[in-house]
Motif scaffolding. Structure first.
Motif, mmCIF file in Angstrom:
data_model
loop_
_atom_site.group_PDB
_atom_site.id
_atom_site.type_symbol
_atom_site.label_atom_id
_atom_site.label_comp_id
_atom_site.label_asym_id
_atom_site.label_seq_id
_atom_site.Cartn_x
_atom_site.Cartn_y
_atom_site.Cartn_z
ATOM 1 N N LEU A 181 6.839 23.054 6.464
ATOM 2 C CA LEU A 181 6.586 21.693 6.003
ATOM 3 C C LEU A 181 7.258 20.756 6.994
ATOM 4 O O LEU A 181 8.473 20.642 7.042
ATOM 5 C CB LEU A 181 7.157 21.475 4.601
ATOM 6 N N VAL A 182 6.452 20.086 7.788
ATOM 7 C CA VAL A 182 6.985 19.259 8.864
ATOM 8 C C VAL A 182 7.429 17.902 8.329
ATOM 9 O O VAL A 182 8.465 17.359 8.704
ATOM 10 C CB VAL A 182 5.913 19.076 9.958
ATOM 11 N N TRP A 183 6.652 17.371 7.437
ATOM 12 C CA TRP A 183 6.936 16.013 6.929
ATOM 13 C C TRP A 183 6.213 15.827 5.615
ATOM 14 O O TRP A 183 5.173 16.432 5.367
ATOM 15 C CB TRP A 183 6.444 14.991 7.958
ATOM 16 N N GLN A 184 6.789 14.995 4.776
ATOM 17 C CA GLN A 184 6.154 14.679 3.511
ATOM 18 C C GLN A 184 6.370 13.200 3.227
ATOM 19 O O GLN A 184 7.448 12.662 3.491
ATOM 20 C CB GLN A 184 6.774 15.520 2.386
ATOM 21 N N GLY A 185 5.356 12.551 2.743
ATOM 22 C CA GLY A 185 5.501 11.130 2.463
ATOM 23 C C GLY A 185 4.425 10.652 1.521
ATOM 24 O O GLY A 185 3.669 11.449 0.948
ATOM 25 N N ARG A 186 4.358 9.343 1.351
ATOM 26 C CA ARG A 186 3.341 8.793 0.455
ATOM 27 C C ARG A 186 2.792 7.520 1.047
ATOM 28 O O ARG A 186 3.543 6.658 1.528
ATOM 29 C CB ARG A 186 3.930 8.527 -0.929
ATOM 30 N N ALA A 187 1.460 7.413 1.005
ATOM 31 C CA ALA A 187 0.795 6.161 1.380
ATOM 32 C C ALA A 187 0.644 5.352 0.103
ATOM 33 O O ALA A 187 0.108 5.841 -0.890
ATOM 34 C CB ALA A 187 -0.571 6.460 1.988
ATOM 35 N N THR A 188 1.149 4.141 0.115
ATOM 36 C CA THR A 188 1.047 3.320 -1.091
ATOM 37 C C THR A 188 -0.245 2.515 -1.104
ATOM 38 O O THR A 188 -0.632 1.973 -2.132
ATOM 39 C CB THR A 188 2.245 2.364 -1.200
ATOM 40 N N ARG A 189 -0.889 2.437 0.039
ATOM 41 C CA ARG A 189 -2.176 1.728 0.115
ATOM 42 C C ARG A 189 -2.929 2.242 1.337
ATOM 43 O O ARG A 189 -2.372 3.027 2.127
ATOM 44 C CB ARG A 189 -1.957 0.217 0.229
ATOM 45 N N ALA A 190 -4.162 1.803 1.484
ATOM 46 C CA ALA A 190 -4.956 2.233 2.638
ATOM 47 C C ALA A 190 -4.306 1.701 3.915
ATOM 48 O O ALA A 190 -3.781 0.584 3.937
ATOM 49 C CB ALA A 190 -6.383 1.712 2.512
ATOM 50 N N GLY A 191 -4.345 2.520 4.953
ATOM 51 C CA GLY A 191 -3.786 2.055 6.227
ATOM 52 C C GLY A 191 -3.127 3.185 6.982
ATOM 53 O O GLY A 191 -3.232 4.347 6.603
ATOM 54 N N ALA A 192 -2.452 2.808 8.054
ATOM 55 C CA ALA A 192 -1.829 3.802 8.928
ATOM 56 C C ALA A 192 -0.321 3.878 8.670
ATOM 57 O O ALA A 192 0.322 2.875 8.374
ATOM 58 C CB ALA A 192 -2.074 3.441 10.387
ATOM 59 N N ILE A 193 0.197 5.088 8.763
ATOM 60 C CA ILE A 193 1.634 5.323 8.602
ATOM 61 C C ILE A 193 2.109 6.150 9.787
ATOM 62 O O ILE A 193 1.544 7.205 10.072
ATOM 63 C CB ILE A 193 1.923 6.125 7.312
ATOM 64 N N ASP A 194 3.124 5.672 10.452
ATOM 65 C CA ASP A 194 3.735 6.489 11.500
ATOM 66 C C ASP A 194 4.749 7.415 10.847
ATOM 67 O O ASP A 194 5.521 6.994 9.980
ATOM 68 C CB ASP A 194 4.447 5.592 12.519
ATOM 69 N N VAL A 195 4.718 8.660 11.260
ATOM 70 C CA VAL A 195 5.672 9.620 10.703
ATOM 71 C C VAL A 195 7.076 9.227 11.163
ATOM 72 O O VAL A 195 7.334 9.053 12.354
ATOM 73 C CB VAL A 195 5.322 11.053 11.150
ATOM 74 N N GLU A 196 7.928 9.057 10.189
ATOM 75 C CA GLU A 196 9.280 8.596 10.486
ATOM 76 C C GLU A 196 10.307 9.557 9.889
ATOM 77 O O GLU A 196 10.006 10.286 8.955
ATOM 78 C CB GLU A 196 9.520 7.206 9.883
ATOM 79 N N GLU A 197 11.470 9.518 10.443
ATOM 80 C CA GLU A 197 12.595 10.270 9.897
ATOM 81 C C GLU A 197 13.739 9.284 9.761
ATOM 82 O O GLU A 197 14.099 8.611 10.734
ATOM 83 C CB GLU A 197 12.958 11.422 10.858
ATOM 84 N N GLN A 198 14.247 9.179 8.584
ATOM 85 C CA GLN A 198 15.330 8.239 8.310
ATOM 86 C C GLN A 198 14.972 6.821 8.751
ATOM 87 O O GLN A 198 15.771 6.100 9.353
ATOM 88 C CB GLN A 198 16.623 8.700 8.979
ATOM 89 N N GLY A 199 13.707 6.460 8.489
ATOM 90 C CA GLY A 199 13.283 5.088 8.739
ATOM 91 C C GLY A 199 12.953 4.758 10.175
ATOM 92 O O GLY A 199 12.688 3.603 10.508
ATOM 93 N N ARG A 200 12.974 5.760 11.059
ATOM 94 C CA ARG A 200 12.669 5.483 12.471
ATOM 95 C C ARG A 200 11.551 6.408 12.931
ATOM 96 O O ARG A 200 11.429 7.540 12.456
ATOM 97 C CB ARG A 200 13.917 5.719 13.331
ATOM 98 N N PRO A 201 10.720 5.935 13.869
ATOM 99 C CA PRO A 201 9.670 6.819 14.380
ATOM 100 C C PRO A 201 10.279 8.108 14.893
ATOM 101 O O PRO A 201 11.338 8.092 15.517
ATOM 102 C CB PRO A 201 9.061 6.004 15.544
ATOM 103 N N ALA A 202 9.633 9.224 14.609
ATOM 104 C CA ALA A 202 10.212 10.510 14.978
ATOM 105 C C ALA A 202 9.155 11.379 15.652
ATOM 106 O O ALA A 202 8.001 11.393 15.235
ATOM 107 C CB ALA A 202 10.765 11.215 13.744
ATOM 108 N N ALA A 203 9.553 12.080 16.694
ATOM 109 C CA ALA A 203 8.631 12.956 17.419
ATOM 110 C C ALA A 203 8.979 14.410 17.104
ATOM 111 O O ALA A 203 10.152 14.764 16.988
ATOM 112 C CB ALA A 203 8.727 12.698 18.915
#
Lengths: 257, 205
Positions: A181-203
């Motif tokens: 499991l690399v990442w888990q999150g939730r989209a609250t509305r339609a649109g794009a989400i950058d995968v972040e870790e601790q609130g910052r973009p993460a690679a």
């Protein structure tokens, strides 16, 4: 249990397991209501399933004053468990994100579609989600490339993921072949989400990986642990996850060399 | 926005950890490390280094067996049980080494790490029982020890022994005796609840 006077070995366990009659339970209750050192001695010695709850209750009487965790001890635990560290590269990803905003030109890696037979499907799913990614190469001047399924990528690269969802959804990004499991999150509305870790973009670093690597984005209005585990297991075995309602599924594949 | 592991409840953390999420494992470690350290420090014969070793062993053992945890929402109780068993195992091994008696070590090693799977209403009664028992304790060394260790919660059993000027084993014994009484009373409450319910599955004979 014989004629109920004192507890015998296993009686407490059987009571907790619901294996005794109500009458037997009442007799135990009546007996234990009185101070019985013999039964206390047995309970002190015997593990019956109450130990954890009782200790938790006792320790809840006061502050949780035990020493907090520390990175050194955690590293030792991780080493004993054989967990390979695959930390997100937060700083590098942040730099890459800045490059994207600044409009730095993208370099495209060798694109070899290969024999990929990845799963891609969201037919009938209440929400759809797409997985996009960019490839970040570290260095004095990090370079950034638009990702596409089928790319061959050097292992020193890392991946910057972006999710595009059609509406509110639980999202999970899995590395199919490692079952991770690399990442888990939730989209609250339609649109794009950058995968972040601790609130910052993460690679996501590819170092240590070799060959074909598939990343699957699973999305549904509600994606509980059981369904996610079922999806992970299905993907790992090459099947399309099934369930009461269709999942949105998007898989990308890269080859790490 | 991604949900941080630290914000998840125990069952969700376990689910993520079972999927191989190292962040979830770390969150479990951070959440329960202080509690496990308190469990280990209730044995005055264990020095601070022993207690740290017990904590580390407990997490390794727990994480290796996370797949077998039947009630993930009772993660904390399960971890505490493991830490307690690890502490007892360490003490027993030490004693066995000292006295050349291997029997005790084998006996403690055989203890299970299971946690009672009771319905939630019963699970909630433990804390009530504990509070009642503490309130009812007569003034004396046992109450003093229990108060220092569990209620004030700042000192280890070893430090309490030093403060009260008594032997380490005396403090461990007081805490263990008190704990056994709590177990008896909790079991009595559970038995009473079971006695009020419908007949059990077996005849218990």
């Amino acid at each position: 249990m014989s004629n109920m006077t004192h507890l015998e070995r296993g009686t407490a366990r059987r009571l907790l397991a619901g294996e005794l009659t109500a009458e037997q339970a009442r007799r135990i209750a009546d007996h234990l209501d009185g101070a019985c050192e013999r039964c206390e001695a047995l309970l002190a010695e015997e593990t019956c399933g109450l130990d954890g709850p009782v200790d938790r209750a006792l320790l809840a009487l006061g502050p949780a004053a035990g020493k907090p965790g520390n990175d050194l001890e955690w590293a030792r635990i991780r080493r004993q468990l054989g967990i390979r560290r695959r930390g997100w590269l937060v700083g590098l990803a942040a730099a890459a994100a800045v490059m994207l905003v600044a409009g730095v030109s993208l370099r495209i890696f060798q694109h070899d579609p290969g024999p990929w037979d990845g799963v891609k499907g969201s037919a009938g799913a209440p929400v759809t989600a797409r997985l996009r990614f960019s490839v970040v190469l570290p260095g004095a001047e990090p370079s950034l490339a638009r990702g596409a399924s089928g790319l061959t990528i050097p292992e020193e690269a890392s991946l910057l993921f972006r999710v595009e969802a059609s509406g509110p959804a639980d999202l999970a990004l899995l590395r199919v072949d490692g079952g991770e499991l690399v990442w888990q999150g939730r989209a609250t509305r339609a649109g794009a989400i950058d995968v972040e870790e601790q609130g910052r973009p993460a690679a996501y670093p590819l170092r240590g990986l070799r060959g074909r690597q598939r990343f699957a984005l699973v999305a549904a209005p509600s994606l509980g642990p059981a369904r996610l585990e079922a999806a992970r297991a299905a993907l790992a075995s090459g099947a399309v996850p099934e369930g009461p309602e269709p999942l949105s599924l998007d898989v990308v594949e890269v080859t790490v060399r | 926005m991604p949900e941080l592991p630290t914000e998840l409840d125990d069952a969700s953390l376990v689910a993520r950890a079972r999927l191989g999420d190292a962040g979830a494992l770390r969150a479990i470690y951070d959440r329960y490390r202080p509690l496990l350290q308190r469990v280990a420090s209730s044995f005055a014969e264990l020095d601070p280094d022993d207690a740290d070793d017990v904590v580390q062993e407990s997490f390794v053992r727990a994480f290796r067996n996370l797949g077998g945890l039947a009630a993930p929402e009772r993660l904390g109780a399960w971890l505490v049980t493991i830490a307690r068993n690890r502490s007892l195992t360490r003490l027993a091994r030490r004693k066995a080494r000292q006295e050349m008696q291997g029997e005790l070590s084998r006996e403690v090693e055989a203890r299970g790490d299971e946690v009672a799977e009771m319905p939630d209403p019963e699970a909630a009664l433990e804390l009530d029982v504990v509070r009642r028992i503490v309130a009812e304790l007569p003034e004396g060394p046992e109450k003093q020890t229990v108060h220092l260790f569990y209620v004030e919660g700042q000192l280890s059993a070893r430090e309490i022994a030093e403060r009260l000027g008594v032997g380490k084993s005396a403090i461990t014994m007081r805490l263990e005796r008190f704990r056994a009484r709590v177990k008896r009373r909790v079991l009595a409450e559970v038995a009473r609840l079971r006695g009020e319910g419908s007949p059990g599955r077996g005849d218990g004979r």
